[in-house]
Design a protein around this motif. Structure first.
Motif, PDB file in Angstrom:
ATOM      1  N   ALA A 213       0.849  -1.200   0.000  1.00 23.05           N
ATOM      2  CA  ALA A 213       0.000   0.000   0.000  1.00 23.05           C
ATOM      3  C   ALA A 213       0.885   1.252   0.000  1.00 23.05           C
ATOM      4  N   SER A 214       1.944   1.228   0.796  1.00 24.95           N
ATOM      5  CA  SER A 214       2.842   2.368   0.876  1.00 24.95           C
ATOM      6  C   SER A 214       3.576   2.594  -0.448  1.00 24.95           C
ATOM      7  N   LEU A 215       4.013   1.501  -1.058  1.00 29.30           N
ATOM      8  CA  LEU A 215       4.647   1.598  -2.380  1.00 29.30           C
ATOM      9  C   LEU A 215       3.685   2.261  -3.376  1.00 29.30           C
ATOM     10  N   SER A 216       2.427   1.845  -3.331  1.00 22.62           N
ATOM     11  CA  SER A 216       1.421   2.384  -4.256  1.00 22.62           C
ATOM     12  C   SER A 216       1.235   3.878  -4.062  1.00 22.62           C
ATOM     13  N   GLU A 217       1.180   4.305  -2.822  1.00 24.29           N
ATOM     14  CA  GLU A 217       1.026   5.741  -2.574  1.00 24.29           C
ATOM     15  C   GLU A 217       2.234   6.509  -3.089  1.00 24.29           C
ATOM     16  N   GLY A 218       3.404   5.944  -2.886  1.00 19.88           N
ATOM     17  CA  GLY A 218       4.621   6.599  -3.383  1.00 19.88           C
ATOM     18  C   GLY A 218       4.599   6.734  -4.893  1.00 19.88           C
ATOM     19  N   MET A 219       4.219   5.650  -5.567  1.00 21.83           N
ATOM     20  CA  MET A 219       4.176   5.667  -7.037  1.00 21.83           C
ATOM     21  C   MET A 219       3.094   6.642  -7.525  1.00 21.83           C
ATOM     22  N   ALA A 220       1.964   6.669  -6.812  1.00 21.14           N
ATOM     23  CA  ALA A 220       0.874   7.574  -7.208  1.00 21.14           C
ATOM     24  C   ALA A 220       1.324   9.024  -7.060  1.00 21.14           C
ATOM     25  N   MET A 221       2.022   9.316  -5.967  1.00 22.42           N
ATOM     26  CA  MET A 221       2.464  10.697  -5.761  1.00 22.42           C
ATOM     27  C   MET A 221       3.547  11.064  -6.775  1.00 22.42           C
ATOM     28  N   ALA A 222       4.416  10.110  -7.064  1.00 22.42           N
ATOM     29  CA  ALA A 222       5.469  10.362  -8.056  1.00 22.42           C
ATOM     30  C   ALA A 222       4.850  10.797  -9.390  1.00 22.42           C
ATOM     31  N   GLU A 223       3.788  10.122  -9.749  1.00 23.92           N
ATOM     32  CA  GLU A 223       3.103  10.445 -11.006  1.00 23.92           C
ATOM     33  C   GLU A 223       2.545  11.874 -10.953  1.00 23.92           C
ATOM     34  N   LYS A 224       1.934  12.193  -9.796  1.00 21.79           N
ATOM     35  CA  LYS A 224       1.302  13.525  -9.649  1.00 21.79           C
ATOM     36  C   LYS A 224       2.334  14.648  -9.700  1.00 21.79           C
ATOM     37  N   VAL A 225       3.538  14.385  -9.188  1.00 24.97           N
ATOM     38  CA  VAL A 225       4.539  15.466  -9.165  1.00 24.97           C
ATOM     39  C   VAL A 225       5.471  15.410 -10.387  1.00 24.97           C
ATOM     40  N   GLY A 226       5.045  14.632 -11.379  1.00 24.05           N
ATOM     41  CA  GLY A 226       5.734  14.673 -12.664  1.00 24.05           C
ATOM     42  C   GLY A 226       7.010  13.854 -12.754  1.00 24.05           C
ATOM     43  N   LEU A 227       7.170  12.867 -11.875  1.00 23.32           N
ATOM     44  CA  LEU A 227       8.352  12.009 -11.988  1.00 23.32           C
ATOM     45  C   LEU A 227       8.056  10.838 -12.921  1.00 23.32           C
ATOM     46  N   ASP A 228       9.110  10.306 -13.506  1.00 25.75           N
ATOM     47  CA  ASP A 228       8.973   9.141 -14.372  1.00 25.75           C
ATOM     48  C   ASP A 228       8.958   7.890 -13.479  1.00 25.75           C
ATOM     49  N   LEU A 229       7.904   7.101 -13.603  1.00 29.17           N
ATOM     50  CA  LEU A 229       7.768   5.926 -12.721  1.00 29.17           C
ATOM     51  C   LEU A 229       8.896   4.921 -12.928  1.00 29.17           C
ATOM     52  N   GLU A 230       9.403   4.899 -14.139  1.00 27.04           N
ATOM     53  CA  GLU A 230      10.520   3.995 -14.411  1.00 27.04           C
ATOM     54  C   GLU A 230      11.749   4.387 -13.580  1.00 27.04           C
ATOM     55  N   ASP A 231      11.971   5.702 -13.475  1.00 30.78           N
ATOM     56  CA  ASP A 231      13.080   6.200 -12.648  1.00 30.78           C
ATOM     57  C   ASP A 231      12.843   5.851 -11.180  1.00 30.78           C
ATOM     58  N   VAL A 232      11.600   6.017 -10.736  1.00 33.05           N
ATOM     59  CA  VAL A 232      11.290   5.726  -9.330  1.00 33.05           C
ATOM     60  C   VAL A 232      11.583   4.255  -9.039  1.00 33.05           C
ATOM     61  N   ALA A 233      11.127   3.378  -9.951  1.00 32.86           N
ATOM     62  CA  ALA A 233      11.348   1.941  -9.752  1.00 32.86           C
ATOM     63  C   ALA A 233      12.846   1.636  -9.736  1.00 32.86           C
ATOM     64  N   GLU A 234      13.584   2.300 -10.610  1.00 34.57           N
ATOM     65  CA  GLU A 234      15.025   2.049 -10.659  1.00 34.57           C
ATOM     66  C   GLU A 234      15.699   2.462  -9.345  1.00 34.57           C
ATOM     67  N   VAL A 235      15.326   3.638  -8.843  1.00 33.29           N
ATOM     68  CA  VAL A 235      15.953   4.125  -7.606  1.00 33.29           C
ATOM     69  C   VAL A 235      15.586   3.215  -6.430  1.00 33.29           C
ATOM     70  N   LEU A 236      14.318   2.800  -6.393  1.00 35.00           N
ATOM     71  CA  LEU A 236      13.911   1.870  -5.320  1.00 35.00           C
ATOM     72  C   LEU A 236      14.761   0.599  -5.349  1.00 35.00           C
ATOM     73  N   GLY A 237      15.073   0.160  -6.550  1.00 34.00           N
ATOM     74  CA  GLY A 237      15.829  -1.076  -6.718  1.00 34.00           C
ATOM     75  C   GLY A 237      17.322  -0.937  -6.439  1.00 34.00           C
ATOM     76  N   LEU A 238      17.777   0.279  -6.248  1.00 37.40           N
ATOM     77  CA  LEU A 238      19.209   0.485  -5.997  1.00 37.40           C
ATOM     78  C   LEU A 238      19.551   0.574  -4.515  1.00 37.40           C
ATOM     79  N   GLY A 239      18.539   0.864  -3.706  1.00 36.50           N
ATOM     80  CA  GLY A 239      18.821   1.088  -2.291  1.00 36.50           C
ATOM     81  C   GLY A 239      18.469  -0.099  -1.422  1.00 36.50           C
ATOM     82  N   SER A 240      18.330   0.191  -0.123  1.00 30.56           N
ATOM     83  CA  SER A 240      18.076  -0.903   0.819  1.00 30.56           C
ATOM     84  C   SER A 240      16.639  -1.429   0.721  1.00 30.56           C
ATOM     85  N   LEU A 241      15.798  -0.761  -0.072  1.00 30.33           N
ATOM     86  CA  LEU A 241      14.444  -1.288  -0.289  1.00 30.33           C
ATOM     87  C   LEU A 241      14.413  -2.342  -1.395  1.00 30.33           C
TER      88      LEU A 241
END
Ligand code: NA7
Length: 317
Positions: A213-241
């Motif tokens: 649910a938290s991931l979904s909210e993050g992705m939804a907000m990313a979309e609203k603030v004009g971020l590329d979801l592909e970038d968000v997924a990539e960054v999530l995959g690079l860190g401790s998450l």
């Protein structure tokens, strides 16, 4: 051990299994195994039981789902009662409390087939009270009860990589050894108390529900603030998450592909059951309670049978 599937193969589930490439050497118990429920989880588990050489009799409410399994070497039972009569140990993995009650207490149900020494293993995730009722009813007829809910969704079920959480009769747990070897990577015995494994399972799935649910909210907000979801997924995959849940679910959201690995309606059921448990012991569950509302909304939007990652659609709505 490691017996190949029958030559009449070629079904979707066998293709999936072939892709999984997991081959285990399991020495199958000679006991006759019954399996009630060929949903997403049951399908993977039964194929792995067959593949490791167990004799399995299957039953599913919608009978045509048995066809591929009969082709792969399973026997077919005509009712839960008949399966229990024909088998030594009968496993059950179905949707929810209503399904378990129908199967256990129904007119052609499990209870009617239970006689002294017959073994029943409940694998569905249901509420504690029903677990107690089922355990008592089985034992009252001289049967032996174990509950064994599993952690893992479609792919771990197909690959025999589930985690089995068990509580109830210790000897039955031991007798299930080769079955649990076939379907899982680890099985834990949590004590003789019916309900212990269910409580563990509800807590694990509560955490899962909140995370997605938290991931979904993050992705939804990313979309609203004009971020590329592909970038968000990539960054999530690079860190401790970087973990299978975050990686796979962010990919599902990114691609808008919600074919069910873990049906959203089951996740919402598990949150509801976890909240009930929290209520009983006065444990505040702020995060899970909020997550539950988001899954409820997703169900209302028509995503009940989609994967849990479709909760994104409720977050972005
Ligand atoms: P699925 O893929 O949604 O499958 C549900 C299964 O439950 C399927 O075999 C259904 O039979 C069966 N079902 C549902 N309602 C009933 C009733 N009333 N009577 C008999 N059988 C019923 O679930 P999963 O495999 O992903 O999950 C199973 C459990 O593991 C669940 O508790 C999860 O939370 C964990 P059908 O084919 O529709 O006739």
């Amino acid at each position: 051990p490691g017996m190949p599937l029958s030559s009449a193969s070629g079904t979707q589930i066998e293709e999936d299994l072939a892709k999984s490439g997991t081959v285990k050497s399991v020495i199958p118990t000679p006991m006759r195994i019954g399996f009630l429920g060929l949903g997403i989880m049951g399908q993977g588990m039964v194929m792995n039981l067959l593949r490791s050489g167990h004799e399995v009799t299957v039953w599913n409410r919608t009978a045509q789902k048995c066809r591929d399994f009969v082709k792969a070497g399973a026997l077919k039972g005509n009712s839960p009662c008949e399966v229990v009569q024909q088998c030594d140990i009968t496993f059950c993995c179905v949707a929810d409390t209503t399904a378990v009650k129908d199967i256990v207490f129904g007119s052609q149900g499990v209870l009617r087939g239970i006689t002294g020494g017959k073994c029943f293993v409940e694998m569905s995730t249901i509420d504690e009270e029903t677990v107690q009722d089922v355990a008592e009813a089985i034992q009252a007829r001289g049967g032996v009860y174990l509950e064994a809910p599993v952690v893992g969704s479609r792919v771990p079920a197909l690959e025999g990589q589930l985690t089995i959480l068990a509580s109830g009769d210790r000897k039955l747990f031991d007798d299930c050894f080769s079955c649990f070897e076939a379907i899982g990577k680890k099985s834990l015995y949590l004590g003789s108390d019916p309900g212990a494994a269910t409580r563990m399972k509800l807590i694990i799935n509560m955490v899962m529900g909140s995370v997605v649910a938290s991931l979904s909210e993050g992705m939804a907000m990313a979309e609203k603030v004009g971020l590329d979801l592909e970038d968000v997924a990539e960054v999530l995959g690079l860190g401790s998450l970087r973990c299978p849940t975050i990686i796979h679910k962010s990919q599902a959201i990114l691609n808008g592909k919600y074919d069910p690995h873990f049906p959203l309606q089951h996740q919402q059921k598990d949150l509801r059951l976890a909240l009930q448990l929290g209520d009983k012991v006065e444990q505040p569950l702020y995060i899970a309670a909020a997550a539950n509302e988001l899954y409820k909304k997703a169900r209302r939007l028509g995503y009940g049978e989609s994967d849990i990652s479709a909760v994104f659609r409720a977050a972005s709505n």
